[in-house]
Design a protein around this motif. Structure first.
Motif, PDB file in Angstrom:
ATOM      1  N   VAL B 293      18.837   5.494 -21.210  1.00 57.68           N
ATOM      2  CA  VAL B 293      18.026   6.682 -21.503  1.00 57.68           C
ATOM      3  C   VAL B 293      18.646   7.956 -20.929  1.00 57.68           C
ATOM      4  N   ALA B 294      19.740   7.796 -20.165  1.00 58.23           N
ATOM      5  CA  ALA B 294      20.321   8.959 -19.488  1.00 58.23           C
ATOM      6  C   ALA B 294      21.194   9.776 -20.426  1.00 58.23           C
ATOM      7  N   ASP B 295      21.082  11.099 -20.350  1.00 56.10           N
ATOM      8  CA  ASP B 295      21.972  11.970 -21.113  1.00 56.10           C
ATOM      9  C   ASP B 295      23.353  11.976 -20.471  1.00 56.10           C
ATOM     10  N   TYR B 296      23.346  11.956 -19.131  1.00 57.41           N
ATOM     11  CA  TYR B 296      24.611  11.923 -18.407  1.00 57.41           C
ATOM     12  C   TYR B 296      24.554  10.816 -17.374  1.00 57.41           C
ATOM     13  N   GLY B 297      25.462   9.873 -17.498  1.00 57.41           N
ATOM     14  CA  GLY B 297      25.491   8.771 -16.548  1.00 57.41           C
ATOM     15  C   GLY B 297      26.736   8.852 -15.692  1.00 57.41           C
ATOM     16  N   LEU B 298      26.565   8.596 -14.413  1.00 58.96           N
ATOM     17  CA  LEU B 298      27.714   8.565 -13.517  1.00 58.96           C
ATOM     18  C   LEU B 298      27.702   7.223 -12.806  1.00 58.96           C
ATOM     19  N   VAL B 299      28.720   6.390 -13.115  1.00 52.81           N
ATOM     20  CA  VAL B 299      28.820   5.095 -12.450  1.00 52.81           C
ATOM     21  C   VAL B 299      29.572   5.329 -11.154  1.00 52.81           C
ATOM     22  N   ALA B 300      28.835   5.303 -10.048  1.00 47.78           N
ATOM     23  CA  ALA B 300      29.468   5.622  -8.772  1.00 47.78           C
ATOM     24  C   ALA B 300      28.602   5.146  -7.623  1.00 47.78           C
ATOM     25  N   ASP B 301      29.205   5.046  -6.462  1.00 46.88           N
ATOM     26  CA  ASP B 301      28.476   4.747  -5.241  1.00 46.88           C
ATOM     27  C   ASP B 301      27.688   6.006  -4.856  1.00 46.88           C
ATOM     28  N   LEU B 302      26.375   5.869  -4.829  1.00 42.63           N
ATOM     29  CA  LEU B 302      25.559   7.055  -4.607  1.00 42.63           C
ATOM     30  C   LEU B 302      25.825   7.705  -3.255  1.00 42.63           C
ATOM     31  N   PHE B 303      26.242   6.885  -2.287  1.00 42.92           N
ATOM     32  CA  PHE B 303      26.447   7.450  -0.951  1.00 42.92           C
ATOM     33  C   PHE B 303      27.650   8.391  -0.904  1.00 42.92           C
ATOM     34  N   GLN B 304      28.544   8.264  -1.917  1.00 41.66           N
ATOM     35  CA  GLN B 304      29.618   9.244  -2.046  1.00 41.66           C
ATOM     36  C   GLN B 304      29.223  10.331  -3.028  1.00 41.66           C
ATOM     37  N   ALA B 305      28.593   9.905  -4.137  1.00 39.47           N
ATOM     38  CA  ALA B 305      28.344  10.846  -5.235  1.00 39.47           C
ATOM     39  C   ALA B 305      27.306  11.911  -4.880  1.00 39.47           C
ATOM     40  N   VAL B 306      26.250  11.536  -4.145  1.00 41.19           N
ATOM     41  CA  VAL B 306      25.179  12.504  -3.876  1.00 41.19           C
ATOM     42  C   VAL B 306      25.648  13.657  -2.983  1.00 41.19           C
ATOM     43  N   PRO B 307      26.337  13.360  -1.843  1.00 41.08           N
ATOM     44  CA  PRO B 307      26.834  14.482  -1.041  1.00 41.08           C
ATOM     45  C   PRO B 307      27.834  15.340  -1.824  1.00 41.08           C
ATOM     46  N   GLU B 308      28.643  14.669  -2.641  1.00 42.61           N
ATOM     47  CA  GLU B 308      29.634  15.399  -3.426  1.00 42.61           C
ATOM     48  C   GLU B 308      28.931  16.309  -4.444  1.00 42.61           C
ATOM     49  N   LEU B 309      27.871  15.787  -5.042  1.00 39.41           N
ATOM     50  CA  LEU B 309      27.115  16.571  -6.022  1.00 39.41           C
ATOM     51  C   LEU B 309      26.512  17.801  -5.356  1.00 39.41           C
ATOM     52  N   GLU B 310      25.987  17.594  -4.168  1.00 40.67           N
ATOM     53  CA  GLU B 310      25.391  18.721  -3.449  1.00 40.67           C
ATOM     54  C   GLU B 310      26.455  19.786  -3.158  1.00 40.67           C
ATOM     55  N   GLN B 311      27.641  19.318  -2.758  1.00 36.20           N
ATOM     56  CA  GLN B 311      28.778  20.213  -2.507  1.00 36.20           C
ATOM     57  C   GLN B 311      29.155  21.015  -3.745  1.00 36.20           C
ATOM     58  N   GLU B 312      29.293  20.291  -4.860  1.00 35.39           N
ATOM     59  CA  GLU B 312      29.703  20.937  -6.116  1.00 35.39           C
ATOM     60  C   GLU B 312      28.657  21.959  -6.557  1.00 35.39           C
ATOM     61  N   LEU B 313      27.382  21.581  -6.387  1.00 33.91           N
ATOM     62  CA  LEU B 313      26.310  22.488  -6.802  1.00 33.91           C
ATOM     63  C   LEU B 313      26.319  23.751  -5.950  1.00 33.91           C
ATOM     64  N   SER B 314      26.688  23.591  -4.684  1.00 37.12           N
ATOM     65  CA  SER B 314      26.692  24.753  -3.794  1.00 37.12           C
ATOM     66  C   SER B 314      27.699  25.802  -4.276  1.00 37.12           C
ATOM     67  N   LYS B 315      28.688  25.342  -5.052  1.00 42.17           N
ATOM     68  CA  LYS B 315      29.689  26.280  -5.564  1.00 42.17           C
ATOM     69  C   LYS B 315      29.163  27.071  -6.762  1.00 42.17           C
ATOM     70  N   VAL B 316      28.263  26.455  -7.519  1.00 36.30           N
ATOM     71  CA  VAL B 316      27.841  27.118  -8.765  1.00 36.30           C
ATOM     72  C   VAL B 316      26.431  27.703  -8.684  1.00 36.30           C
ATOM     73  N   LEU B 317      25.657  27.334  -7.687  1.00 40.49           N
ATOM     74  CA  LEU B 317      24.287  27.849  -7.612  1.00 40.49           C
ATOM     75  C   LEU B 317      24.186  28.976  -6.595  1.00 40.49           C
TER      76      LEU B 317
END
Lengths: 249, 317
Positions: B293-317
Motif C-alpha cells: 500500500v506504500a507509495d514509497y517503500g524503503l527496504v532498510a534497517d530502520l535504526f540507520q534509516a530514521v536518523p538519516e531521514l531526519e538528517q536529510e530532512l533538516s537540509k530541506v525543511l
C-alpha cells in the motif's frame, strides 16, 4: 457473583474477506469461522474472575444460527460453565441482539454482563451500550482493567486521549478492549470436558421481542484498491521524491 | 427537517473532528434540507460554545453546561440526548470514543438502530460505512424515522471554523445518574498535533523493539510537525500508550503523509491508515505487506534509516 458473557461467531479475523460478485455481502461459504476476538477477551476475563473467586458461575450466550453452538462450545472449553443459544436464522442487528440479551438477562439475573467492545465483522461497537441502556444498568465500555469491590466495579477504559477510570455500580455491562487480557487456548482435556457442559437452546421467537432489522444493506462493494508505489534506493531519494514528486514536505 | 450535531471537545476547544461532522451534516442537509444545530455538553464550556457559534453554517448552538456532564459519563449524557433527539430528524456525532460510548445508549432508549462510522452520504437515508476492518464497504439504508449516526472525521473535510454567528441557547440538564463515578484519567500530554487531525503522522511498529527507541520517531515527527502513532503490536508490547494505536479498533487517520516505520502492515493496521494521501514504509523485510500500500517503500534497517531521514530532512525543511 454470576457473570454472563455474550459471544459472537464471525469470519476469522485473519481471513481475508471477499466481497460476493453480486454485491449482496461477503463470501461466507467454506470460510473459517471463529469467536470474535473481543468476545474471547470477555470470556477470558470472566474465567479469570472465577479463578480469583470473584465469579461464581459463567453463563455464555450467543444469538444466531445453530452453528453458533460451536462458538459457545469454545467458550465452555475456556472455562465457562454453561451455554445458551438464542436461535434464529434471521439477520440480527445490534438493537435486536440487545433486546434478545435483555430477555436472557432477565431470566438469568447475572450481576455483570461482559462482552467484546465490537465484533470484527460489522464493526458496529453498539450492542453492550444498548443492552446496558435497555436494562437501565451502568456501563463501562472499552475496558482495559476491571477490579471488583463490594457492590461496584472499578474499570479502566481506553479512550481517545489515553485512559480513564470509572467506578460503576452493579449490576453493570462491561465491554472489553484489546488490552484487558490475553485469552488462553483451550487445552485438549478442557475441550473434551466442554462437550459435556449443557447448552440450552431458546428460539428467538419465543422471547417476544421485535428483532426486525432497521438497517437495510443496499449493497456491499470492494473498497478502492491502493496501488503499490515504488521502492526507493536510499533515504536521499526518498526525501527527493517526497519533496519534488509527491510535494508533501 | 433539522439536524443536531453533537460536538466533541476538550473542555476549552472544539476538536477538529466536530468540524468534519458538521460537513457530513451539511451533506445530509443538501438531501434532506433543514437547519444545523450544534450541541456542546460539559461543565464550564462557555469557550467551547462560543467557538461552536462561529462554525460556518450552524443556525443555533445548544449548551448543556452542568455539573452532571463534567466527565461526560454515558449514564448522564444519554438521557440528555434522548430528550433533545425528540426535536430532530438526525443526531450526528464524530466517531470518537465519546460518541461510541454515549450514542448507542441514547439510541436504545429511543428504540432506534444507529449507524456507526459513516464515510459517505449517498442520500437522506443512505450512507456508506466500512465493514470487516475496511475490507468491504456497505451501503446502508436507515429505515428508522429518526436517524442517529457517527461519522468518520477523516472522510469529511473540516467545515469553516470561523464566519458563523449562531445564537447560543442554554438547555436544561436532564438530571444526573449516580450509577457511575469518575475516578481519574491518565491522558497523554503532548505538544505534537493530535493524531487524527495531523497533516503528517509518523508511526512505529514492533520493529522499534522498545519504547525508548520511539524517541527516534519523536525527533523525526518534530522535524515534520507530525503526530506519533503506533501499530497494535507496539502498543501491546508496551512501547507506547493505547491512544497511539492506529487501526481497525484504534484511531483512523488520513494525513497528507503517513510514515510507517518497522510496521509489517496487518490488515487491522491498514484499516486505520490506508486512506492517507501519501504512504511511506520503512521496513527491513521487503516482503512486508505494508509495501503493497506504500507509495514509497524503503527496504532498510530502520535504526540507520530514521536518523538519516531526519538528517536529510533538516537540509530541506
Amino acid at each position: 457473583m454470576k457473570v454472563l458473557v455474550a459471544v459472537k461467531r464471525v469470519i476469522d479475523a485473519y481471513v481475508k474477506v471477499r466481497v460476493k460478485a453480486d454485491g449482496s455481502g461477503v463470501e461466507t461459504q467454506n470460510v473459517k469461522m471463529s469467536m470474535n476476538p473481543f468476545c474471547e477477551i470477555a470470556v477470558e476475563e470472566a474465567v479469570r474472575m472465577k479463578e480469583a473467586g470473584i465469579a461464581s458461575e459463567i453463563v455464555v450466550v450467543s444469538c444466531g444460527q445453530q452453528n453458533s453452538q460451536e462458538t459457545i462450545r469454545t467458550a465452555l472449553a475456556m472455562g465457562a460453565d454453561r451455554g445458551i443459544l438464542v436461535q434464529t436464522d434471521e439477520e440480527l442487528q445490534p438493537l435486536a441482539i440487545a433486546k434478545l440479551l435483555k430477555a436472557v438477562v432477565e431470566k438469568e439475573q447475572p450481576e455483570v454482563v461482559l462482552m467484546g467492545k465490537q465484533a470484527v465483522d460489522n464493526d458496529f461497537n453498539q450492542t453492550g451500550q444498548m443492552l446496558s441502556a435497555l436494562l437501565g444498568w451502568s456501563q463501562a465500555t472499552f475496558a482495559s482493567k476491571i477490579e471488583k469491590a463490594d457492590s461496584s466495579l472499578t474499570v479502566t477504559r481506553e479512550i481517545d486521549g489515553g485512559l480513564e477510570t470509572v467506578e460503576i455500580k452493579l449490576p453493570a455491562v462491561v465491554t472489553a478492549d484489546l488490552r484487558l487480557n490475553e485469552p488462553r487456548y483451550a487445552s485438549l482435556p478442557n475441550i473434551m470436558k466442554a462437550k459435556k457442559k449443557p447448552i440450552d437452546v431458546l428460539p428467538a421467537a419465543d422471547l417476544g421481542v421485535d428483532a426486525a432489522p432497521r438497517l437495510q444493506v443496499v449493497k456491499v462493494s470492494e473498497p478502492p484498491v491502493r496501488q503499490a508505489g515504488v521502492k526507493v534506493g536510499s533515504v536521499a531519494e526518498l526525501v527527493d521524491k517526497l519533496k519534488n514528486e509527491a510535494k508533501v514536505i | 427537517m433539522s439536524i443536531l450535531v453533537v460536538a466533541e471537545h476538550e473542555g476549552d476547544a472544539l476538536k477538529p473532528s466536530t468540524l468534519s461532522a458538521v460537513t457530513a451534516a451539511k451533506e445530509i442537509a443538501n438531501h434532506a434540507g433543514g437547519d444545523l444545530h450544534l450541541l456542546v455538553v460539559g461543565k464550564g464550556i462557555d469557550a467551547v460554545a462560543e467557538a461552536a457559534a462561529k462554525v460556518g453554517g450552524i443556525a443555533k448552538v445548544l449548551k448543556a453546561d452542568d455539573e452532571a456532564y463534567e466527565h461526560l459519563l454515558a449514564e448522564s449524557v444519554a438521557p440528555l440526548l434522548v430528550g433533545l433527539a425528540e426535536g430532530y430528524d438526525y443526531v450526528i456525532a464524530p466517531a470518537g470514543t465519546f460518541a461510541r460510548n454515549v450514542l448507542p445508549r441514547a439510541a436504545a432508549l429511543l428504540d432506534l438502530q444507529p449507524l456507526t462510522d459513516a464515510i459517505a452520504v449517498e442520500s437522506a437515508d443512505t450512507f456508506v460505512r466500512p465493514i470487516y476492518a475496511g475490507n468491504a464497504l456497505a451501503t446502508v439504508k436507515m429505515n428508522d424515522a429518526r436517524k442517529l449516526l457517527t461519522v468518520r472525521a477523516t472522510a469529511f473535510d473540516a467545515a469553516e471554523a470561523e464566519g458563523g454567528s449562531a445564537a447560543i441557547e442554554a438547555v436544561e440538564a436532564a438530571g444526573s445518574s449516580d450509577q457511575s463515578r469518575y475516578i481519574g484519567s491518565e491522558l497523554t500530554k503532548s505538544e505534537r498535533p493530535e493524531l487524527t487531525s495531523a497533516r503528517v503522522v509518523v508511526s512505529g511498529g514492533r520493529g522499534m523493539q522498545s519504547g525508548e527507541n520511539f524517541a527516534m520517531l519523536e525527533q523525526l515527527a518534530d522535524r515534520l510537525g507530525a503526530a506519533v502513532g503506533a501499530s497494535r503490536a507496539a502498543v501491546d508490547a508496551g512501547f507506547v500508550p493505547n491512544d497511539y494505536q492506529v487501526g481497525q479498533t484504534g484511531k483512523v487517520v488520513a494525513p497528507e503523509l503517513y510514515i510507517a516505520v518497522g510496521i509489517s502492515g496487518a490488515i487491522q493496521h491498514l484499516a486505520g491508515m490506508k486512506d492517507s494521501k501519501v504512504i511511506v514504509a520503512i521496513n527491513k523485510d521487503e516482503e512486508a505487506p505494508i509495501f503493497q500500500v506504500a507509495d514509497y517503500g524503503l527496504v532498510a534497517d530502520l535504526f540507520q534509516a530514521v536518523p538519516e531521514l531526519e538528517q536529510e530532512l533538516s537540509k530541506v525543511l
